[in-house]
Design an enzyme around this catalytic site. Structure first.
Site, short mmCIF file in Angstrom:
data_model
loop_
_atom_site.label_atom_id
_atom_site.label_comp_id
_atom_site.label_asym_id
_atom_site.label_seq_id
_atom_site.Cartn_x
_atom_site.Cartn_y
_atom_site.Cartn_z
N TYR A 77 -103.43 48.02 16.84
CA TYR A 77 -103.99 46.67 16.66
C TYR A 77 -103.76 46.20 15.22
CZ TYR A 77 -107.34 42.88 16.06
OH TYR A 77 -107.91 41.68 15.74
N ASP A 176 -109.04 37.76 11.35
CA ASP A 176 -109.47 38.91 12.17
C ASP A 176 -110.92 38.70 12.58
OD1 ASP A 176 -109.27 41.30 13.51
OD2 ASP A 176 -109.63 42.55 11.75
#
Ligand SMILES: C[S@@+](CCC(N)C(=O)[O-])C[C@H]1O[C@@H](n2cnc3c(N)ncnc32)[C@H](O)[C@@H]1O
Length: 262
Positions: A77, A176
């Site tokens: 990720y 994020d």
């Protein structure tokens, strides 16, 4: 073929009665049963329900408001979000919006940037991950400020506004945030808020800078298209590239965007 099948299929029973939820949703709302066997941490912060659970196959997992965010098996990720090997972070100034699990900060620090500033709203997430997700964040969440990075606890929109007013520009901004970011002011619907974050981020990027973020599951083409429409209508013209990776704890292919000013 099906008529000749020798096997019959039976559906497994739904498991009930655990103190943690075994069923989490994929991006297209399908339910998935996880092999969770332990509740490691649970608290309600001023912003969200924060849980860390243990999965037999994924290790510890951070779940925010019943949505899976990061597991100990998800290095891919952070690596896809930062485009490891394709982007050069050496001596670069970087801002992370959200990122409370510390995974992205930890991986970026390995690339010798000039300075990273992480703007995370939820201290409970930071403290829980610092204690229970150490294979993800190392020791970077133990300190709030060093010569290489600073973690500022607060709404990233407010911090971005400060940067805009001061004319402070950086090389990279990372989005994020949770899929539906936390808004501390009435900003209309989630898309308005995402638009606000994108427009503010563009204003703190150097002309050569990039905004890097996660999009959605590949199984949600409509939502990805909407995101791309938002990108085409920002306060400044932008261009973007995309990448994708299978994220173990999401059990699906996830799309990541790299946005730069035209
Ligand atoms: C844990 S990270 C990782 C995101 C991720 N991997 C996923 O699956 O969506 C997301 C963080 O964004 C933070 N966040 C949400 N809204 C925010 C805001 N307005 N300002 C700063 N941080 C925010 C949340 O507290 C959370 O810790």
């Amino acid at each position: 073929m099906a008529l000749n099948s020798q096997r019959s299929k039976h559906l497994p029973p739904v498991k009930r009665g655990t103190i943690y939820d075994l069923y989490l949703t994929l991006s297209d709302e399908r339910l998935l049963e996880y092999d969770i066997d332990k509740l490691v941490f649970e608290a309600r912060s001023p912003y969200q329900k924060v849980q860390i659970v243990h999965s037999k196959s994924l290790g510890n997992m951070l779940i925010l408001d019943e949505l899976q965010n990061m597991s100990e098996a998800d290095l891919i990720y952070s690596e896809t979000l930062m485009q490891r090997g394709k982007e050069c972070y050496e001596d670069k100034e970087i801002v992370i919006l959200g990122g409370g699990d510390g995974g992205l900060l930890w991986e970026l620090l390995k690339e010798n940037p000039k300075r990273v500033t992480m703007l995370e709203i939820d201290d409970v997430v930071i403290k829980a991950c610092s204690q229970y997700m150490r294979s993800v964040c190392g020791d970077c969440l133990d300190k709030r400020i060093t010569s290489k990075y600073e973690i500022i606890v607060g709404d990233c929109v407010i911090a971005l506004n400060h940067m805009i007013n001061e004319g402070h520009q950086v090389d990279y901004v990372f989005g994020d945030l949770t899929d539906i970011p936390i808004s501390t002011a009435p900003h209309g619907d989630a898309w308005d808020f995402i638009r606000l974050i994108l427009n503010s981020s563009m204003k703190v990027l150097k002309p050569t800078g990039k905004y890097m973020t996660h999009g959605n599951g590949a199984s949600c083409p409509k939502s990805l298209k909407m995101y791309e429409e938002v990108l085409s209508q920002l306060c400044v013209p932008v261009k973007f590239t995309k990448d994708e990776a299978f994220i173990p704890s999401f059990f699906e292919v996830w799309i990541f965007y790299q946005v730069s000013l035209k």
